[in-house]
Each structure stands twice: as C-alpha cells, then as structure tokens.
Design a protein around this motif. Structure first.
Motif, PDB file in Angstrom:
ATOM      1  N   SER A 126     -12.425 -29.251   3.392  1.00 47.66           N
ATOM      2  CA  SER A 126     -11.774 -30.425   3.273  1.00 47.66           C
ATOM      3  C   SER A 126     -12.821 -31.602   2.335  1.00 47.66           C
ATOM      4  O   SER A 126     -12.138 -32.180   1.489  1.00 47.66           O
ATOM      5  CB  SER A 126     -11.528 -30.958   4.754  1.00 47.66           C
ATOM      6  OG  SER A 126     -10.918 -32.404   4.487  1.00 47.66           O
ATOM      7  N   ARG A 179      -5.145 -41.719   1.379  1.00 49.17           N
ATOM      8  CA  ARG A 179      -6.374 -41.474   0.726  1.00 49.17           C
ATOM      9  C   ARG A 179      -6.708 -42.858   0.122  1.00 49.17           C
ATOM     10  O   ARG A 179      -6.079 -42.991  -0.830  1.00 49.17           O
ATOM     11  CB  ARG A 179      -6.505 -40.218  -0.002  1.00 49.17           C
ATOM     12  CG  ARG A 179      -7.818 -39.662  -0.162  1.00 49.17           C
ATOM     13  CD  ARG A 179      -7.707 -38.419  -0.858  1.00 49.17           C
ATOM     14  NE  ARG A 179      -6.959 -37.428  -0.450  1.00 49.17           N
ATOM     15  CZ  ARG A 179      -7.259 -36.375   0.581  1.00 49.17           C
ATOM     16  NH1 ARG A 179      -8.415 -36.688   1.093  1.00 49.17           N
ATOM     17  NH2 ARG A 179      -6.727 -35.490   0.937  1.00 49.17           N
ATOM     18  N   ASN A 229      -5.008 -30.904   3.848  1.00 48.83           N
ATOM     19  CA  ASN A 229      -4.194 -31.546   4.876  1.00 48.83           C
ATOM     20  C   ASN A 229      -5.191 -31.628   6.051  1.00 48.83           C
ATOM     21  O   ASN A 229      -4.725 -31.746   7.190  1.00 48.83           O
ATOM     22  CB  ASN A 229      -2.820 -30.500   5.074  1.00 48.83           C
ATOM     23  CG  ASN A 229      -2.113 -30.658   4.139  1.00 48.83           C
ATOM     24  OD1 ASN A 229      -1.703 -31.812   3.473  1.00 48.83           O
ATOM     25  ND2 ASN A 229      -1.464 -29.667   3.776  1.00 48.83           N
ATOM     26  N   ALA A 265      -5.577 -41.004 -12.449  1.00 51.06           N
ATOM     27  CA  ALA A 265      -4.316 -41.494 -12.517  1.00 51.06           C
ATOM     28  C   ALA A 265      -4.031 -42.789 -12.096  1.00 51.06           C
ATOM     29  O   ALA A 265      -3.103 -43.754 -12.455  1.00 51.06           O
ATOM     30  CB  ALA A 265      -3.266 -40.689 -11.466  1.00 51.06           C
ATOM     31  N   ALA A 322      -7.091 -27.358   2.925  1.00 54.75           N
ATOM     32  CA  ALA A 322      -8.390 -28.326   3.055  1.00 54.75           C
ATOM     33  C   ALA A 322      -7.790 -29.698   2.909  1.00 54.75           C
ATOM     34  O   ALA A 322      -8.165 -30.548   3.421  1.00 54.75           O
ATOM     35  CB  ALA A 322      -9.334 -27.869   2.046  1.00 54.75           C
ATOM     36  N   ALA A 355     -13.027 -32.552  -5.155  1.00 51.40           N
ATOM     37  CA  ALA A 355     -12.726 -31.946  -6.480  1.00 51.40           C
ATOM     38  C   ALA A 355     -11.526 -32.464  -6.919  1.00 51.40           C
ATOM     39  O   ALA A 355     -11.327 -33.013  -8.294  1.00 51.40           O
ATOM     40  CB  ALA A 355     -12.245 -30.384  -6.111  1.00 51.40           C
ATOM     41  N   VAL A 356     -10.388 -33.145  -6.083  1.00 56.88           N
ATOM     42  CA  VAL A 356      -9.283 -33.755  -6.479  1.00 56.88           C
ATOM     43  C   VAL A 356      -9.576 -35.393  -6.818  1.00 56.88           C
ATOM     44  O   VAL A 356      -8.723 -35.974  -7.745  1.00 56.88           O
ATOM     45  CB  VAL A 356      -8.200 -33.526  -5.567  1.00 56.88           C
ATOM     46  CG1 VAL A 356      -6.908 -34.423  -6.021  1.00 56.88           C
ATOM     47  CG2 VAL A 356      -7.882 -32.008  -5.134  1.00 56.88           C
ATOM     48  N   LEU A 389      -6.761 -24.658  -0.812  1.00 57.80           N
ATOM     49  CA  LEU A 389      -6.953 -26.022  -1.365  1.00 57.80           C
ATOM     50  C   LEU A 389      -6.089 -26.915  -0.586  1.00 57.80           C
ATOM     51  O   LEU A 389      -6.237 -27.796  -0.140  1.00 57.80           O
ATOM     52  CB  LEU A 389      -6.733 -25.899  -2.849  1.00 57.80           C
ATOM     53  CG  LEU A 389      -7.064 -27.201  -3.509  1.00 57.80           C
ATOM     54  CD1 LEU A 389      -8.469 -27.407  -3.520  1.00 57.80           C
ATOM     55  CD2 LEU A 389      -7.175 -26.878  -5.014  1.00 57.80           C
ATOM     56  N   LEU A 391      -5.335 -44.025  -3.253  1.00 60.89           N
ATOM     57  CA  LEU A 391      -5.315 -43.069  -4.228  1.00 60.89           C
ATOM     58  C   LEU A 391      -4.012 -42.332  -4.194  1.00 60.89           C
ATOM     59  O   LEU A 391      -3.272 -41.959  -4.839  1.00 60.89           O
ATOM     60  CB  LEU A 391      -6.446 -42.391  -4.153  1.00 60.89           C
ATOM     61  CG  LEU A 391      -7.944 -42.577  -4.536  1.00 60.89           C
ATOM     62  CD1 LEU A 391      -8.742 -41.470  -4.489  1.00 60.89           C
ATOM     63  CD2 LEU A 391      -7.817 -43.109  -5.879  1.00 60.89           C
ATOM     64  N   SER A 392      -3.681 -41.844  -2.821  1.00 61.15           N
ATOM     65  CA  SER A 392      -2.513 -41.229  -2.681  1.00 61.15           C
ATOM     66  C   SER A 392      -1.908 -41.271  -1.063  1.00 61.15           C
ATOM     67  O   SER A 392      -2.742 -41.808  -0.527  1.00 61.15           O
ATOM     68  CB  SER A 392      -2.644 -39.754  -2.946  1.00 61.15           C
ATOM     69  OG  SER A 392      -3.856 -39.178  -2.184  1.00 61.15           O
ATOM     70  N   GLU A 411      -0.638 -34.248  -4.338  1.00 57.73           N
ATOM     71  CA  GLU A 411      -0.810 -35.416  -3.595  1.00 57.73           C
ATOM     72  C   GLU A 411      -0.169 -36.724  -4.159  1.00 57.73           C
ATOM     73  O   GLU A 411       0.176 -37.642  -3.524  1.00 57.73           O
ATOM     74  CB  GLU A 411      -2.268 -35.845  -3.638  1.00 57.73           C
ATOM     75  CG  GLU A 411      -2.915 -34.512  -2.469  1.00 57.73           C
ATOM     76  CD  GLU A 411      -3.840 -35.209  -1.739  1.00 57.73           C
ATOM     77  OE1 GLU A 411      -4.081 -34.568  -0.576  1.00 57.73           O
ATOM     78  OE2 GLU A 411      -4.683 -36.103  -1.770  1.00 57.73           O
ATOM     79  N   LEU A 412      -0.213 -36.937  -5.487  1.00 57.27           N
ATOM     80  CA  LEU A 412       0.299 -38.062  -6.059  1.00 57.27           C
ATOM     81  C   LEU A 412       1.567 -38.296  -6.091  1.00 57.27           C
ATOM     82  O   LEU A 412       1.989 -39.515  -6.195  1.00 57.27           O
ATOM     83  CB  LEU A 412      -0.587 -38.242  -7.629  1.00 57.27           C
ATOM     84  CG  LEU A 412      -2.125 -38.547  -7.866  1.00 57.27           C
ATOM     85  CD1 LEU A 412      -2.360 -38.251  -8.963  1.00 57.27           C
ATOM     86  CD2 LEU A 412      -2.390 -39.913  -7.078  1.00 57.27           C
ATOM     87  N   VAL A 427      -9.104 -36.711 -10.688  1.00 55.18           N
ATOM     88  CA  VAL A 427      -7.765 -36.577 -11.232  1.00 55.18           C
ATOM     89  C   VAL A 427      -7.056 -37.772 -10.432  1.00 55.18           C
ATOM     90  O   VAL A 427      -6.420 -38.574 -11.614  1.00 55.18           O
ATOM     91  CB  VAL A 427      -7.301 -35.274 -10.909  1.00 55.18           C
ATOM     92  CG1 VAL A 427      -5.705 -35.295 -11.761  1.00 55.18           C
ATOM     93  CG2 VAL A 427      -8.059 -34.145 -11.496  1.00 55.18           C
ATOM     94  N   GLU A 428      -7.375 -37.860  -9.261  1.00 52.96           N
ATOM     95  CA  GLU A 428      -6.489 -39.046  -8.634  1.00 52.96           C
ATOM     96  C   GLU A 428      -6.957 -40.272  -8.969  1.00 52.96           C
ATOM     97  O   GLU A 428      -5.978 -41.426  -9.343  1.00 52.96           O
ATOM     98  CB  GLU A 428      -6.594 -38.980  -7.136  1.00 52.96           C
ATOM     99  CG  GLU A 428      -5.841 -37.893  -6.566  1.00 52.96           C
ATOM    100  CD  GLU A 428      -6.039 -37.709  -4.869  1.00 52.96           C
ATOM    101  OE1 GLU A 428      -5.177 -37.324  -4.314  1.00 52.96           O
ATOM    102  OE2 GLU A 428      -7.026 -38.203  -4.476  1.00 52.96           O
ATOM    103  N   ALA A 459     -12.600 -30.229  -1.102  1.00 52.87           N
ATOM    104  CA  ALA A 459     -11.374 -30.351  -1.857  1.00 52.87           C
ATOM    105  C   ALA A 459     -10.905 -31.886  -2.075  1.00 52.87           C
ATOM    106  O   ALA A 459     -10.514 -32.142  -3.252  1.00 52.87           O
ATOM    107  CB  ALA A 459     -10.141 -29.821  -0.816  1.00 52.87           C
ATOM    108  N   ALA A 460     -11.593 -32.634  -1.330  1.00 51.92           N
ATOM    109  CA  ALA A 460     -11.171 -34.100  -1.532  1.00 51.92           C
ATOM    110  C   ALA A 460     -12.022 -34.479  -2.672  1.00 51.92           C
ATOM    111  O   ALA A 460     -11.464 -35.416  -3.679  1.00 51.92           O
ATOM    112  CB  ALA A 460     -11.693 -34.914  -0.218  1.00 51.92           C
ATOM    113  N   ALA A 476      -1.239 -36.850   2.168  1.00 51.24           N
ATOM    114  CA  ALA A 476      -1.817 -35.995   2.014  1.00 51.24           C
ATOM    115  C   ALA A 476      -0.872 -34.912   1.144  1.00 51.24           C
ATOM    116  O   ALA A 476      -0.160 -35.302   0.500  1.00 51.24           O
ATOM    117  CB  ALA A 476      -2.542 -35.420   3.256  1.00 51.24           C
ATOM    118  N   ALA A 477      -1.180 -33.696   1.382  1.00 49.10           N
ATOM    119  CA  ALA A 477      -0.560 -32.418   0.487  1.00 49.10           C
ATOM    120  C   ALA A 477       0.875 -32.219   1.255  1.00 49.10           C
ATOM    121  O   ALA A 477       1.681 -31.837   0.368  1.00 49.10           O
ATOM    122  CB  ALA A 477      -1.334 -31.391   0.184  1.00 49.10           C
TER     123      ALA A 477
END
Lengths: 184, 285
Positions: free
Chosen positions: B18, B122, A82, B32, A80, B24-25, A77, B109-110, A39-40, B28-29, B21-22, B113-114
């Motif tokens: 969703s 986000r 996305n 950073a 989820a 959990a991440v 993951l 944060l980001s 993501e980052l 870290v986000e 996952a958001a 998305a992925a």
C-alpha cells in the motif's frame, strides 16, 4: 569512478539488455499511469473504470510471454491501492488476462479499437461481480447501476488503450525499427 | 529458490504494498491535480472575465481581515491560558499553546481509491509535511474525518460518514429547550455519532443520484428534549477529536432507540463531502 553507475551500466550492457530494460520501464510506467487513471476518473455512482484490468487484458491480447507477470503486477497494484490483502485484484486480473489470452486466437473482423472497447466493456461488469463476490465492493449501490456506470467509461478507455498502446510500444522498442536497431 | 523469492515478494507486498503503490501513483495524481488547478483555473478565468479581478481584490481583503482576527485570537488565547493558570483551572488538554500553523492545508488527489469506496479520499500531504496517522481533518464548516494511512507524500482520509466511524459529541440544547429535570439544566447533551455510509437514493431500483446517508447520534439521555436543527459538536471526550468542532445539525427531533432507555436522531453533516477540494489536517504538537 566519477561517472555514475547507471551511465557505466548503459555503456557496457548489450543492445538486447537495453531493449529489455526500456520495455520493463515502459510497462511499469503504463501500470502506474493506469492505476492513477483508475483512481482519478470520476467515481460515477461509486463505480470506477478498471484501467489496470484493461491494461492486463491488452497485454494478454498481444504476442507476449509476460502477460501473466503483467496481470499479477496490475492486480497487486490495485489490491495495494485499496488496502486489500485478500488478493482479490490479483485473481481478477489473472482471470481477465487468461480469458483475453484465449480469445486472441479468434479472428475479429473489426478494428483494434473496437476489440478494445468490447473487451473492456465485458471486463468492467465482471470486475464489479468479482468485487461483490469477494466482499470488496463498498456497500450502498445497486449492482445494475454499477454495471452501467463502469461499462460505459470502460468502453471508451478500452478503445483508447487498444488504439494508442501499439504505437507507444513500437516507440518504446517492443517491435519495429527501434527494437531492431537496438538488437543489431 | 524461486518459490522462496515469490513468497518473500508476496509477504513484502502485503505489508508494504500500500505504501509503495501510493507513492508510485502520487506523481501522476499530483500532476493531474496541478494541471487542473493551474491550467483549468486559467481557462475558467477567461470565461469569468472582469469578475475575477474584483473577486481577487475581495479575497485579498478577506485574507488581511482573517490575519488580523488570527493575531487577536492568539492574544486572547494567551490571556485565557494565563487567567486559567491563575485560577487553577488548567486541564491537560488546555495547555496546548495557540498556533496559527496547527492546520496543514492538503489538496484532495482522488476519491474512492481504486474500487470507488466513497468514504475514502487520498490527500496530497504526507509524513514529510508533518501528517500523522489518526490526525483529525476538518474544514471551516466542520469535521471531515481522520487520517487512516500515511506515506511520505500522501495520506488516506476516512470520512466521518464511514460506517466504522464513532465520534464522541455534544448536542447543543440552546436556551429555550424544554425539559424540567436536572439533565436539562446543562446546555449540552452527550451522545455518540455513528457514520452510515453512502448510497443511491433508492436501494431497490436503478437510480443515478448519489447521496450521503445522514449520520446518527445515539446514546443521548432519554429525559432530555432535543430541539430541531440542534447543532452537534465534538465533545473532546476520548481524546481523539478536539472539542468544539461542528459535526452537523439534527434533522428532526430525536426518538427513543430500540431499548427505549436512550434516544437517537439523524444528523445532517455540516460539510458537503462531495464538493470538497482542500481540507485541513490538524498537526499534533
């Protein structure tokens, strides 16, 4: 009763169970870190480095029986994050991990980091094609640009992952003296 | 048994994945983000030298001035509400009391998305900070978008450039606009703003430049003459976006749509979406 439950469990569990628990925690941390990095990392012309798929590929390359579970978790993951309910990420992670699992039987005359770079460089464009085929790719960017934009950072990320993760795994107890000491 | 468990896990993941996952991440986000803000800014300040001190002083003065202006606005809003009440001009939307804490500042944060969807950001504030789904997001320059999903610590912002976005808006006609009929007598023209997404400069060849497509305002009355660079603001109709937020500026004169019954025109967003670092989320009281 005054001791917390985790402390009680830690004292009563066997070394093999402790090793397994540490390994599962390590895998979960790696998955979350890979998701956060995906993501980052800067979205260069909209393409992202598929860090989760790279981690699934790495797990499939190593001698482990849990690579399918890791691939499913990595894909779930990504889906989820996305908001994607079509299981596109799960299917791709499984496909990439299966490919890597069969490719691990070949002999490579190059360092592990180079294998990681090549594996990630192949994974990234296939990831873009896969997203496009499933209709999960955001519109408005030529495919060739996304190929290059995702492949180049992926090569660096793949090389780094394949070079760094084996040492981290030994430290976490997958192999080596730490694992042996716990299991004794 | 295992099959039932797998199906249950799948259903749970499809509905709550969703959210989980958001969250959990998020650590870290956020870590950073914290590193970039605190350590990165200190490294930058080493190179900035003495200019940082003078800028700091100027910003302190600016904050004090804005506090004064805010206090004055609160007094004016109170008086305005009292006078409206006396004249019987109160409308349901106008009865919201003035509050300096209505906007929640949220770091980005980001982005994307992925998979890199450029219309999704986000944010580092969630339901614990009072953010709700559907809340309006803006910056001092203008409207940014709406909150699409909320978790306890994060929220997902969908930009107004997203092709699924529609905003009820007004085009400011200004005093010297042409037109001679009844519609022109009003200083605003109603329209609906459509997002058109992002793309590279040329869709047919490889290009690394990455741009935001202009927004498009449609359904504007045919008889009204729209001036160039006219300001587009939210109209408040529909009750989704509050009235008066700047959305953008008309790029050039509007032209008739395909039916030739109404007119439409391209709009340059007032906000530079690619350089955003913080946004403000409107708290609905």
């Amino acid at each position: 009763m005054s001791r917390p439950l985790t402390s009680y469990l830690w004292r009563t569990c066997s070394s093999a169970v402790k090793t397994k628990a540490v390994q599962i925690c390590f895998t979960l941390i790696c998955l979350v870190a890979a998701a956060a990095m995906q993501e980052l990392l800067p979205a260069f012309v909209g393409a992202k480095t598929p860090m989760l798929a790279v981690f699934a590929v790495y797990t499939a390359f190593r001698p482990s029986r849990n690579w399918i579970l890791v691939a499913v978790a990595a894909g779930a993951l990504e889906d989820a994050l996305n908001g994607n309910t079509s299981l596109c990420g799960v299917c791709f992670a499984l496909l990439a991990a299966t490919g890597a699992h069969f490719a691990r039987s070949f002999e490579y005359g190059m360092p592990q980091a180079a294998v990681g770079a090549v594996a990630a460089m192949i994974t990234a464009p296939v990831h873009e094609i896969w997203l496009s085929a499933w209709g999960a790719l955001p519109p408005g960017c030529p495919m060739i640009v996304r190929f290059c934009a995702s492949a180049l950072p992926s090569a660096i990320a793949g090389a780094f992952a394949f070079a760094f993760l084996p040492a981290a795994e030994v430290f976490a107890g997958f192999d080596g003296p730490q694992s042996g000491r716990r299991q004794r | 048994m295992a099959f039932v468990g797998a199906v249950l896990a799948l259903v749970l993941w499809l509905f709550c994945g969703s959210y989980i996952a958001a969250e959990a991440v998020y650590p870290v986000e956020n870590g950073a983000n914290w590193f970039s803000r605190h350590v990165g800014s200190r490294i930058k300040s080493l190179f900035a030298g003495s200019s940082a001190f003078s800028e700091n002083k100027r910003l302190r003065e600016e904050v004090a001035r804005l506090r004064m202006a805010c206090a004055e606005s609160a007094r004016v809003a109170d008086e305005n509400r009292r006078l409206r009440g006396m004249l019987g001009l109160d409308r349901p939307g106008d009865s919201v009391p003035f509050s300096t804490n209505r906007w929640i500042c949220a770091p980005i944060l980001s982005r994307g998305a992925a998979v890199g969807n450029p219309c999704v950001l986000r944010l580092g504030r969630g339901s614990l900070a009072g953010v709700k789904r559907g809340a309006v997001v803006a910056v001092p320059e203008g409207l940014v978008g709406r909150i699409a999903n909320v978790t306890p610590n994060t929220s997902e912002l969908r930009l107004i450039t997203d092709p699924s976005t529609r905003v009820a808006c007004d085009v400011e006609l200004g005093g010297d606009a042409g037109g001679d009929d009844e519609a022109q007598s009003s200083s605003l023209a109603h329209g609906i703003l459509y997002g058109r997404g992002h793309s590279t400069v040329a869709s047919t060849e490889a290009s690394i430049l990455y741009i935001v497509h202009p927004l498009r305002v449609r359904n504007v009355e045919r008889q009204i003459v729209l001036p160039q660079r006219a300001k587009i603001i939210t109209s408040g109709l529909g009750g989704v976006f509050p009235r008066g937020l700047t959305v953008g500026f008309l790029i050039d004169g509007a032209h008739g749509d395909e039916t030739n019954l109404e007119q439409e025109g391209d709009v340059e967003p007032a906000v530079d979406f690619l350089s955003l670092e913080n946004v403000f989320i409107r708290r609905e009281d």
